[in-house]
Design a protein around this motif. Structure first.
Motif, PDB file in Angstrom:
ATOM      1  N   ALA A 219       0.216  -0.930   2.472  1.00  0.00           N
ATOM      2  CA  ALA A 219      -0.461  -2.207   2.760  1.00  0.00           C
ATOM      3  C   ALA A 219      -1.957  -2.048   3.011  1.00  0.00           C
ATOM      4  O   ALA A 219      -2.679  -3.039   3.111  1.00  0.00           O
ATOM      5  CB  ALA A 219       0.203  -2.868   3.963  1.00  0.00           C
ATOM      6  N   PHE A 220      -2.431  -0.816   3.095  1.00  0.00           N
ATOM      7  CA  PHE A 220      -3.820  -0.546   3.506  1.00  0.00           C
ATOM      8  C   PHE A 220      -4.857  -1.346   2.722  1.00  0.00           C
ATOM      9  O   PHE A 220      -5.703  -2.033   3.301  1.00  0.00           O
ATOM     10  CB  PHE A 220      -4.094   0.957   3.363  1.00  0.00           C
ATOM     11  CG  PHE A 220      -5.354   1.429   4.026  1.00  0.00           C
ATOM     12  CD1 PHE A 220      -5.360   1.806   5.355  1.00  0.00           C
ATOM     13  CD2 PHE A 220      -6.537   1.513   3.309  1.00  0.00           C
ATOM     14  CE1 PHE A 220      -6.514   2.248   5.974  1.00  0.00           C
ATOM     15  CE2 PHE A 220      -7.707   1.955   3.920  1.00  0.00           C
ATOM     16  CZ  PHE A 220      -7.687   2.321   5.255  1.00  0.00           C
ATOM     17  N   GLY A 221      -4.755  -1.284   1.406  1.00  0.00           N
ATOM     18  CA  GLY A 221      -5.746  -1.958   0.561  1.00  0.00           C
ATOM     19  C   GLY A 221      -5.678  -3.469   0.691  1.00  0.00           C
ATOM     20  O   GLY A 221      -6.712  -4.143   0.744  1.00  0.00           O
ATOM     21  N   LEU A 222      -4.462  -4.000   0.790  1.00  0.00           N
ATOM     22  CA  LEU A 222      -4.297  -5.457   0.881  1.00  0.00           C
ATOM     23  C   LEU A 222      -4.833  -5.977   2.205  1.00  0.00           C
ATOM     24  O   LEU A 222      -5.435  -7.041   2.276  1.00  0.00           O
ATOM     25  CB  LEU A 222      -2.821  -5.826   0.721  1.00  0.00           C
ATOM     26  CG  LEU A 222      -2.188  -5.459  -0.624  1.00  0.00           C
ATOM     27  CD1 LEU A 222      -0.720  -5.843  -0.640  1.00  0.00           C
ATOM     28  CD2 LEU A 222      -2.927  -6.125  -1.765  1.00  0.00           C
TER      29      LEU A 222
ATOM     30  N   ARG B 165       4.045  -8.553  -1.454  1.00  0.00           N
ATOM     31  CA  ARG B 165       3.646  -7.565  -2.457  1.00  0.00           C
ATOM     32  C   ARG B 165       4.078  -6.159  -2.075  1.00  0.00           C
ATOM     33  O   ARG B 165       4.497  -5.371  -2.932  1.00  0.00           O
ATOM     34  CB  ARG B 165       2.131  -7.641  -2.678  1.00  0.00           C
ATOM     35  CG  ARG B 165       1.797  -8.796  -3.614  1.00  0.00           C
ATOM     36  CD  ARG B 165       0.348  -9.174  -3.578  1.00  0.00           C
ATOM     37  NE  ARG B 165      -0.502  -8.209  -4.258  1.00  0.00           N
ATOM     38  CZ  ARG B 165      -1.786  -8.452  -4.557  1.00  0.00           C
ATOM     39  NH1 ARG B 165      -2.330  -9.604  -4.262  1.00  0.00           N
ATOM     40  NH2 ARG B 165      -2.511  -7.540  -5.154  1.00  0.00           N
ATOM     41  N   VAL B 166       3.982  -5.848  -0.774  1.00  0.00           N
ATOM     42  CA  VAL B 166       4.380  -4.508  -0.333  1.00  0.00           C
ATOM     43  C   VAL B 166       5.882  -4.315  -0.554  1.00  0.00           C
ATOM     44  O   VAL B 166       6.327  -3.279  -1.061  1.00  0.00           O
ATOM     45  CB  VAL B 166       3.997  -4.278   1.139  1.00  0.00           C
ATOM     46  CG1 VAL B 166       4.640  -3.009   1.680  1.00  0.00           C
ATOM     47  CG2 VAL B 166       2.489  -4.199   1.281  1.00  0.00           C
TER      48      VAL B 166
ATOM     49  N   LEU C 109      -1.187   0.890  -6.820  1.00  0.00           N
ATOM     50  CA  LEU C 109      -0.745  -0.186  -7.712  1.00  0.00           C
ATOM     51  C   LEU C 109      -0.602  -1.528  -7.021  1.00  0.00           C
ATOM     52  O   LEU C 109      -0.782  -2.571  -7.640  1.00  0.00           O
ATOM     53  CB  LEU C 109       0.597   0.188  -8.353  1.00  0.00           C
ATOM     54  CG  LEU C 109       0.525   1.076  -9.587  1.00  0.00           C
ATOM     55  CD1 LEU C 109       1.915   1.341 -10.114  1.00  0.00           C
ATOM     56  CD2 LEU C 109      -0.333   0.432 -10.665  1.00  0.00           C
ATOM     57  N   VAL C 110      -0.304  -1.507  -5.719  1.00  0.00           N
ATOM     58  CA  VAL C 110      -0.062  -2.746  -5.001  1.00  0.00           C
ATOM     59  C   VAL C 110      -1.306  -3.638  -5.014  1.00  0.00           C
ATOM     60  O   VAL C 110      -1.217  -4.850  -4.921  1.00  0.00           O
ATOM     61  CB  VAL C 110       0.421  -2.446  -3.563  1.00  0.00           C
ATOM     62  CG1 VAL C 110      -0.736  -2.049  -2.674  1.00  0.00           C
ATOM     63  CG2 VAL C 110       1.170  -3.628  -2.982  1.00  0.00           C
TER      64      VAL C 110
END
Ligand SMILES: Nc1ncnc2c1ncn2[C@@H]1O[C@H](COP(=O)(O)OP(=O)(O)OP(=O)(O)O)[C@@H](O)[C@H]1O
Ligand SMILES: [Mg+2]
Lengths: 262, 367
Positions: B101-104, B117-118, B152-153
């Protein structure tokens, strides 16, 4: 291959341990000894502890020590972390030189450090107080924290920082979201080490303390001049308990951060 | 502006580290949704090229466009490109879920959107039972999957993968190759993949860029490179090959005549123009090399024939590889179906041949 120890080696190890720990064990034992003199066992007592807790100046010394060591530890950890992260993130001229400068206060004899700090405060017309003690303690505690955090950072995989950036972190977010959380164990263990160093320092403190700012170790030292008193044994025992506990916590933290980085 | 489907464009991109040129004036276009592989030996500049696209390294010269946007002075965190690192580079202090989830979270999406999404990603990489573990509690293959999911997430325009399967054992590697290929087709994301394993490159790529010493030696599909290598390096690097050195006697519009240690060969390959007496290598794949004795439709018209000295044979599964050498000492390999019963002894002089149409020439150069 690990071999079993022969009798000679066992004897040697025992002797070594006795020499190391006999004085401490004796002191702890005598803090419970029901006799004014340091001779012979005359029964168990908590008298010296009671006397100790009744003594106003001892209590004040403990409070002073907590304030001084607490403040210098917190300051040292913060400054050490900033410095270490700066060293990690930036390359600049004279980095190596500055690096070695950071270590000098830890190896300079404590007395010299005390004298030089005293003259510095004198030149700057700063009157001696707890603040001057804290400043002095930070000079030798900060390098300890710096070193601890530096080592942790050296073992930290650079591509993890790049991954953070890749996923959208700014340079500052890389530090707050990735570096700092991973440095917590190193900061804690560095802080505990700094705290013990600060707590037990007499020599440097002796020079830079104001007249009313007797710390715990100074108090013990002062009492000793008047002759060995059983209350001092009690106080020292307490001090040992505190430092040993801190030491154990530090070991655990370090082991954990090593296990983590593997 | 012309709207083509170029996702990545490198124009004359160069990277120098002091005196040393790691990447030398590369031109490359990667199309949207393409699986492009950089293949080359250690130190040829694959990682450096990838790092320039990701934004970790600034080109010393040249232009770089991602989806038609000039990337000059765009820092890595603002590029719509994500990287899967060779050593995974997972965040040790975060759980698997938080890693993914870091990027989101940085993009400040709503909590529901992030969770959605995760979860979808975790399902895709089949790690449902591990989401609350820390990275140190996972195996190499699992970590790899998390690293891929974490990138990719974010649904980047381009995913860069630097030898992502390097640390895995052969079996897992093969499985992951297929998984990756499927994932890429399913999501339609452009992949740039780095490897020095030619088999891996042949398996998963749409196109391959063969790199050597900071240059792209050849760019093309696996078949193109296998069938028509453009350089000696490319011929050697992809698949096994026989390289026979000689020089050009003459060349006309449809065929080339070559002198190979005083044997005259004709080759129906005149795509590349050579000067007379220029040194070349004739390049024949082991499966296109035959024993004259065992070739029913052999004729001097169709085949070039050379004499070799037999050494030994090796079984490789259902194939049998015969090792020979020319009188000049150049090795010659012939791959045949194992059931065919050729029998020769060490030291026998054997006539071998190859079709005049099934060979190509490359310049003879140091590789
Ligand atoms: N930061 C750097 N400073 C100096 N030289 C570098 C640096 N990074 C890479 N190089 C050099 O650039 C060349 C290309 O390196 P690169 O990492 O791109 O190779 P590679 O193709 O990824 O190789 P490998 O397959 O071994 O990973 C190498 O010779 C390397 O020594
Ligand atoms: Mg590399």
């Amino acid at each position: 291959m690990k071999r079993k120890l022969g009798p000679a080696s066992v004897f040697y190890v025992l002797l070594f341990l006795i020499l190391l720990y006999a004085p401490i064990v004796m002191m702890v034992a005598y803090s419970f000894n029901n006799s004014e003199l340091d001779m012979g066992w005359s029964g168990f007592t908590l008298r010296w502890y009671r006397e100790l807790f009744a003594a106003e100046d001892a209590k004040k010394a403990v409070i002073n020590s907590i304030i001084v060591s607490g403040c210098s530890t917190v300051l040292s950890v913060i400054l050490g972390a900033f410095a270490a992260i700066g060293f990690h993130k930036f390359d600049f001229k004279g980095k190596d030189l500055l690096d070695s400068f950071f270590y000098i206060p830890t190896i300079v004899p404590a007395m010299l450090l005390g004298v030089s700090l005293l003259s510095l405060f004198d030149i700057l017309h700063i009157s001696l107080s707890k603040v001057t003690i804290i400043i002095s303690h930070v000079t030798f505690c900060m390098p300890i924290c710096f070193n601890n955090i530096r080592v942790a950072l050296n073992g930290f995989d650079r591509s993890i920082e790049e991954a953070a950036q890749d996923l959208g972190c700014t340079q500052l977010q890389v530090i707050t979201k990735v570096l700092l959380p991973n440095l917590v164990p190193a900061m804690l263990s560095g802080g505990l080490l700094a705290f013990t160093f600060s707590l037990e320092d007499v020599l440097t403190t002796f020079f830079v303390a104001g007249p009313k700012d007797t710390t715990l170790s100074m108090y013990i030292f002062g009492q000793m001049k008047a002759g060995m008193k059983p209350t001092i044994n009690a106080l020292s025992t307490l001090l040992i308990v505190v430092t040993v506990t801190l030491g154990i916590i530090m070991q655990i933290l370090q082991n954990r951060s090593i296990a983590k980085s593997k | 502006m012309i709207r083509d489907n170029n996702m990545i464009e490198l124009i004359g991109v160069t990277k120098q580290f002091g005196e040393m040129t790691a990447v030398n004036h590369i031109d490359l276009i990667v199309k949207e949704g393409e699986f492009m592989t950089f293949l080359g030996p250690s130190g040829c500049g694959k990682t450096t090229t990838l790092r320039m696209i990701a934004g970790f390294e600034e080109p010393s010269d040249g232009k770089l466009f991602i989806d038609h946007e000039d990337c000059d002075n765009v820092p890595a965190n603002l590029r719509d490109v994500n990287t899967v690192f060779q050593n995974y580079a997972l965040f040790p202090h975060l759980s698997i879920r938080d890693n993914i989830a870091f990027g989101l979270k940085l993009k400040k999406l709503s909590k529901e959107e992030i969770d959605k999404r995760v979860n979808k990603m975790i399902e895709l990489i089949k790690l449902e039972e591990h989401i609350n573990k820390k990275p140190s509690q996972l195996s190499g293959g699992q970590k790899q999957r998390v690293a891929i999911a974490r990138s990719l997430v974010n649904e980047p325009k381009v995913l860069l993968l630097d030898e992502p399967l390097g640390a895995l054992d052969l079996k897992l590697r093969k499985e992951m190759q297929i998984e990756l290929k499927h994932l890429q087709k399913e999501l339609g994301i452009t992949f740039i993949y780095v490897t020095h394993d030619q088999e891996e490159a042949l398996t998963i790529s749409d196109r391959i860029a063969i790199m050597n010493k900071g240059n792209i030696e050849q760019l093309g599909t696996a078949e193109e490179i296998y069938d028509t290598p453009k350089t000696k390096f490319a011929a050697n690097f992809i698949g096994e090959t026989n390289l026979l050195t000689g020089y050009i006697v003459s060349q006309d519009s449809e065929k080339t005549v070559v002198n190979l240690h005083n044997q005259i060969l004709t080759i129906y390959d005149a795509d590349k123009k050579y000067k007379e007496r220029e040194r070349i290598c004739v390049c024949v794949r082991p499966e296109n090399m035959h024993f004259v004795d065992y070739l029913p439709d052999y004729s001097e018209e169709k085949y070039n024939t050379i004499t070799c000295i037999y050494e030994e044979q090796i079984y490789i599964g259902n194939l049998r590889r015969h090792i020979l050498h020319t009188p000049e000492g150049e090795p010659v390999k012939i791959t045949r179906c194992a059931r065919k019963g050729e029998v020769y002894n060490r030291g026998d002089y054997v006539k071998v041949c190859f079709s005049k149409k099934r060979c190509i020439m490359v310049k003879d150069e140091e590789v």
